[in-house]
Design a protein around this motif. Structure first.
Motif, PDB file in Angstrom:
ATOM      1  N   PRO A  66       0.710  -1.093  -0.360  1.00 21.05           N
ATOM      2  CA  PRO A  66       0.056  -0.253   0.888  1.00 21.05           C
ATOM      3  C   PRO A  66       0.475   1.015   0.002  1.00 21.05           C
ATOM      4  N   VAL A  67       0.276   2.039  -0.525  1.00 23.66           N
ATOM      5  CA  VAL A  67       0.736   3.339  -0.393  1.00 23.66           C
ATOM      6  C   VAL A  67       0.364   4.452   1.379  1.00 23.66           C
ATOM      7  N   LEU A  68       1.869   4.795   1.656  1.00 25.82           N
ATOM      8  CA  LEU A  68       1.815   5.346   2.587  1.00 25.82           C
ATOM      9  C   LEU A  68       0.968   6.466   2.649  1.00 25.82           C
ATOM     10  N   GLU A  69       0.369   7.102   3.792  1.00 27.15           N
ATOM     11  CA  GLU A  69      -0.688   7.875   3.793  1.00 27.15           C
ATOM     12  C   GLU A  69      -0.401   8.961   3.467  1.00 27.15           C
ATOM     13  N   ARG A  70       1.009   9.064   4.252  1.00 27.81           N
ATOM     14  CA  ARG A  70       2.032  10.491   3.523  1.00 27.81           C
ATOM     15  C   ARG A  70       1.693  10.586   2.220  1.00 27.81           C
ATOM     16  N   ASP A  71       1.957  10.017   1.245  1.00 30.26           N
ATOM     17  CA  ASP A  71       1.914  10.226  -0.130  1.00 30.26           C
ATOM     18  C   ASP A  71       0.961   9.822  -1.127  1.00 30.26           C
ATOM     19  N   VAL A  72      -0.771   9.648  -0.191  1.00 24.03           N
ATOM     20  CA  VAL A  72      -1.796   9.677  -1.146  1.00 24.03           C
ATOM     21  C   VAL A  72      -2.169  11.379  -0.632  1.00 24.03           C
ATOM     22  N   ALA A  73      -2.911  11.679  -1.832  1.00 26.35           N
ATOM     23  CA  ALA A  73      -3.913  13.042  -2.187  1.00 26.35           C
ATOM     24  C   ALA A  73      -5.247  12.488  -2.254  1.00 26.35           C
ATOM     25  N   PRO A  74      -5.204  12.836  -1.333  1.00 25.10           N
ATOM     26  CA  PRO A  74      -7.705  12.435  -1.025  1.00 25.10           C
ATOM     27  C   PRO A  74      -8.025  12.513  -1.844  1.00 25.10           C
ATOM     28  N   THR A  75      -7.745  13.961  -3.110  1.00 23.16           N
ATOM     29  CA  THR A  75      -8.038  14.273  -3.906  1.00 23.16           C
ATOM     30  C   THR A  75      -7.562  14.792  -5.447  1.00 23.16           C
ATOM     31  N   SER A  76      -8.126  14.958  -6.213  1.00 21.27           N
ATOM     32  CA  SER A  76      -7.792  14.889  -7.533  1.00 21.27           C
ATOM     33  C   SER A  76      -8.905  16.049  -8.621  1.00 21.27           C
ATOM     34  N   LEU A  77      -7.338  16.662  -8.677  1.00 19.00           N
ATOM     35  CA  LEU A  77      -8.017  18.087  -9.884  1.00 19.00           C
ATOM     36  C   LEU A  77      -8.846  17.895 -11.247  1.00 19.00           C
ATOM     37  N   VAL A  78      -9.907  18.399 -10.800  1.00 18.44           N
ATOM     38  CA  VAL A  78     -10.312  18.051 -11.461  1.00 18.44           C
ATOM     39  C   VAL A  78     -11.115  19.783 -12.563  1.00 18.44           C
ATOM     40  N   THR A  79     -10.519  19.971 -13.752  1.00 23.19           N
ATOM     41  CA  THR A  79     -10.992  21.230 -14.850  1.00 23.19           C
ATOM     42  C   THR A  79     -12.322  20.853 -15.328  1.00 23.19           C
ATOM     43  N   VAL A  80     -13.350  21.284 -14.962  1.00 20.59           N
ATOM     44  CA  VAL A  80     -14.953  21.741 -15.817  1.00 20.59           C
ATOM     45  C   VAL A  80     -14.719  22.472 -16.912  1.00 20.59           C
ATOM     46  N   GLY A  81     -15.012  22.209 -18.216  1.00 18.24           N
ATOM     47  CA  GLY A  81     -15.815  23.136 -19.107  1.00 18.24           C
ATOM     48  C   GLY A  81     -14.296  23.672 -19.465  1.00 18.24           C
ATOM     49  N   PRO A  82     -12.991  23.181 -19.417  1.00 13.57           N
ATOM     50  CA  PRO A  82     -11.771  23.574 -20.323  1.00 13.57           C
ATOM     51  C   PRO A  82     -11.684  23.863 -21.389  1.00 13.57           C
ATOM     52  N   TYR A  83     -13.156  23.882 -22.394  1.00 14.03           N
ATOM     53  CA  TYR A  83     -12.820  24.308 -23.626  1.00 14.03           C
ATOM     54  C   TYR A  83     -14.272  25.662 -23.247  1.00 14.03           C
ATOM     55  N   SER A  84     -14.840  26.322 -22.431  1.00 12.99           N
ATOM     56  CA  SER A  84     -15.305  26.934 -22.550  1.00 12.99           C
ATOM     57  C   SER A  84     -14.308  28.761 -21.851  1.00 12.99           C
ATOM     58  N   ARG A  85     -15.246  30.001 -21.533  1.00 11.59           N
ATOM     59  CA  ARG A  85     -13.972  31.077 -22.003  1.00 11.59           C
ATOM     60  C   ARG A  85     -14.052  30.898 -20.206  1.00 11.59           C
ATOM     61  N   LYS A  86     -14.686  30.448 -18.744  1.00 14.77           N
ATOM     62  CA  LYS A  86     -14.222  30.707 -17.660  1.00 14.77           C
ATOM     63  C   LYS A  86     -14.707  28.955 -17.184  1.00 14.77           C
ATOM     64  N   PRO A  87     -13.941  28.401 -17.766  1.00 13.97           N
ATOM     65  CA  PRO A  87     -13.426  26.791 -17.254  1.00 13.97           C
ATOM     66  C   PRO A  87     -13.095  26.989 -15.285  1.00 13.97           C
ATOM     67  N   TYR A  88     -13.727  26.103 -14.513  1.00 18.78           N
ATOM     68  CA  TYR A  88     -13.687  25.854 -13.089  1.00 18.78           C
ATOM     69  C   TYR A  88     -13.019  24.588 -13.520  1.00 18.78           C
ATOM     70  N   GLU A  89     -11.930  25.176 -11.911  1.00 21.35           N
ATOM     71  CA  GLU A  89     -10.921  23.830 -11.517  1.00 21.35           C
ATOM     72  C   GLU A  89     -11.650  23.814 -10.267  1.00 21.35           C
ATOM     73  N   THR A  90     -11.163  22.592  -9.705  1.00 21.74           N
ATOM     74  CA  THR A  90     -12.103  22.439  -8.393  1.00 21.74           C
ATOM     75  C   THR A  90     -11.496  20.708  -7.986  1.00 21.74           C
ATOM     76  N   ASP A  91     -11.014  20.670  -6.757  1.00 19.45           N
ATOM     77  CA  ASP A  91     -10.706  19.705  -6.344  1.00 19.45           C
ATOM     78  C   ASP A  91     -11.508  18.769  -5.316  1.00 19.45           C
ATOM     79  N   ALA A  92     -12.559  19.800  -5.606  1.00 18.36           N
ATOM     80  CA  ALA A  92     -14.128  19.081  -4.848  1.00 18.36           C
ATOM     81  C   ALA A  92     -14.483  17.345  -5.762  1.00 18.36           C
ATOM     82  N   LEU A  93     -14.746  15.864  -5.198  1.00 19.34           N
ATOM     83  CA  LEU A  93     -14.966  15.317  -4.788  1.00 19.34           C
ATOM     84  C   LEU A  93     -16.317  14.733  -4.318  1.00 19.34           C
ATOM     85  N   PHE A  94     -16.296  15.386  -3.407  1.00 21.97           N
ATOM     86  CA  PHE A  94     -17.488  15.074  -2.552  1.00 21.97           C
ATOM     87  C   PHE A  94     -18.537  16.048  -2.027  1.00 21.97           C
ATOM     88  N   ASN A  95     -19.694  17.037  -2.537  1.00 25.50           N
ATOM     89  CA  ASN A  95     -20.256  18.387  -2.879  1.00 25.50           C
ATOM     90  C   ASN A  95     -22.266  18.181  -2.551  1.00 25.50           C
TER      91      ASN A  95
END
Length: 527
Positions: free
Chosen positions: A119-148
């Motif tokens: 297993p990967v050690l806890e210190r090496d785990v990122a609990p979120t993943s960066l997501v870019t919503v609308g990368p082709y739109s004029r105002k894309p939304y970058e967020t790492d919120a996985l649980f909303n």
């Protein structure tokens, strides 16, 4: 004098007692006569007075079962074990258990995550993943919120509940969805990022006749906190049915905000009058994108006829208008008010609906452009991990966050009698919900859910939750039979719907529906 006073008091008490007993006896006689002469209930007619207890016990039964009779994992829609997980996470309490799991791991349909010997050690785990919503739109939304926070309107839930969710979400770094009731000051007051939902009735962005108002949408989109626009086609609890807000929950403030009358149930249309075909739907998405000055626009739906979703995808390819995100809601999703037939028997469950949407977009070559959210009975880190593995980019929860702010599953959301002030507009009930305390619980619930998700991620040998795949889960098929979830919900090849390829049985089933789908119409071709 003291003796006299005492005797007078005793006499008065006896007279009161006689009066009460007399009134009670008279009431019993009246009920006896009423029950014997009425024709609506055979039980009360045959067993006057005592027959009334059947109705009382039937009404109270669901509440008593919750505490005294049901086992930890027997209740529906959420059992005691699920609720306790949320309560402990929201309180920051210890969530460990002793003496083993109470879950039946032999039941068909049980999912088990496979662990990694390194297993990967806890210190090496990122609990979120960066997501870019609308990368082709004029105002894309970058967020790492996985649980909303999923869609819950002001009206369906109380002002203190909206404030607590907004403030807690701002602290936690997740976003909240307004629901179809419009953008209220209480959504904005807490400082959270907002997804503005447009339902079929277009509350908040409508004219008096219910038609869409461009200027009102522009005003909503000017708020910096409003990050994305979501069109609600349908919701899991009642797909194919309009939203419902009982008259008992409509206050003058809510009536003014929605543009509806007092004293009448607020029922939204079942469909959007703004479009009737898949192509018109894409044109409406393009219109919203322009009116919002390029903010990401998507839609939410519960999958029904799979061919009809493919009609939408074909319209995307034909028009070149591609939504920035799609939220898949499962029929197990919850709501404040839904007809029982719809809640129990209509719509596709989340897992099957999500897998279908994910693979259809892969088959059409659009998956990289469209982000997928998922909602439907998601309350724990395990739920989040499972849905991410099946193709979602993020998860939304409504009832989980309701539990975090005090919901006890009284199932009285539609009555305006919510005992803890979450789903009511009665100020005598909602005052009990302390915004400061509950907003902290929202933030802790979110934090501890992601902490547990990070631990599961490391145990699977991964470095962030976005790496979960179906092969990281096993699915119980029967006694002594398990299979990788990828056997049931595997990812299909990119672009296979647009190419002539040698198909598996699953791919051939998708291709059959794809050939029947029409970008110009949702109607069945009849073959």
């Amino acid at each position: 004098n003291m003796v006299t006073d005492a005797l007078d008091a005793v006499q008065l008490l006896s007279e009161v007692l006689v009066f009460v007993l007399g009134v009670g006896f008279l009431a019993i006689i009246v009920m006896f006569v009423v029950d014997r002469t009425q024709t609506a209930s055979a039980v009360r007619r045959n067993y006057p007075v005592i027959g009334r207890f059947r109705t009382l016990f039937e009404h109270l039964g669901e509440y008593f079962r919750q505490y005294f009779f049901a086992m930890d994992r027997e209740e529906m829609p959420f059992n005691r074990a699920q609720r306790q997980w949320v309560y402990r996470a929201a309180a920051g309490a210890d969530s460990t258990v002793a003496f083993g799991s109470t879950r039946d791991l032999r039941a068909v349909g049980t999912y088990i995550f496979v662990n990694c010997p390194y297993p990967v050690l806890e210190r090496d785990v990122a609990p979120t993943s960066l997501v870019t919503v609308g990368p082709y739109s004029r105002k894309p939304y970058e967020t790492d919120a996985l649980f909303n926070v999923s869609a819950m309107s002001y009206g369906a839930i109380s002002k203190p509940a909206v404030l607590a969710l907004s403030q807690g979400s701002a602290r936690a770094g997740n976003w909240m969805n307004t629901g179809e009731g419009g953008l209220s000051p209480y959504h904005l007051e807490g400082g959270a990022d907002i997804v503005f939902q447009i339902g079929t009735a277009k509350y908040g962005v409508r004219n008096e006749d219910g038609s869409f108002n461009d200027d009102k949408l522009r005003d909503v989109a000017r708020h910096d906190q409003v990050k994305m626009i979501e069109i609600k086609l349908s919701q899991g609890a009642k797909p194919g049915h309009g939203g419902m807000l009982p008259a008992s929950k409509i206050t003058p403030e809510i009536a003014e905000a929605r543009g509806i009358p007092m004293g009448v149930d607020c029922v939204s249309p079942a469909a959007h009058p703004a479009f009737n075909t898949p192509i018109e739907m894409m044109q409406f998405i393009a219109q919203l994108r322009d009116l919002s000055d390029g903010k990401p626009v998507g839609f939410k739906l519960c999958i029904g006829h799979r061919r009809e979703f493919m009609c939408m995808v074909k319209a995307m390819l034909e028009t070149g208008v591609v939504p920035d995100f799609i939220v898949v809601d499962g029929t197990e999703g919850g709501t404040g008010a839904a007809p029982v037939e719809f809640a129990n028997h209509v719509g596709m469950p989340l897992v099957e609906g999500l897998a279908f949407v994910h693979n259809t977009l892969r088959g059409a070559g659009l998956r990289d452009r469209i982000k997928i959210g998922a909602a439907g009975k998601i309350v724990s880190a395990f739920d989040v991990a499972r849905i991410l593995a099946l193709g979602a980019d993020w998860c939304n929860a409504a009832r989980g966050f309701m539990f975090a702010i005090g919901c006890i599953q009284a199932q009285a959301c539609h009555t305006n009698h919510c005992p803890v002030g979450v789903a009511t507009q009665d100020p005598m009930r909602s005052w009990a919900l302390d915004v400061g305390d509950k907003s902290e619980r929202v933030a802790r619930y979110h934090k501890n859910t992601l902490k547990a998700l990070g631990e599961m991620t490391g145990a699977a040998g991964l470095r962030h939750p976005g790496e979960f795949m179906p092969q990281h889960m096993m699915l119980r098929l029967g006694n002594q039979k398990m299979a990788e979830a990828s056997d049931a919900f595997g990812y299909l090849p990119e672009g296979f719907l647009l190419k002539n390829t040698e198909d598996t049985d699953v791919m051939a089933d998708y291709r059959k529906r794809w050939h029947r789908a029409d970008a110009a119409s949702f109607a069945s071709p009849g073959f």
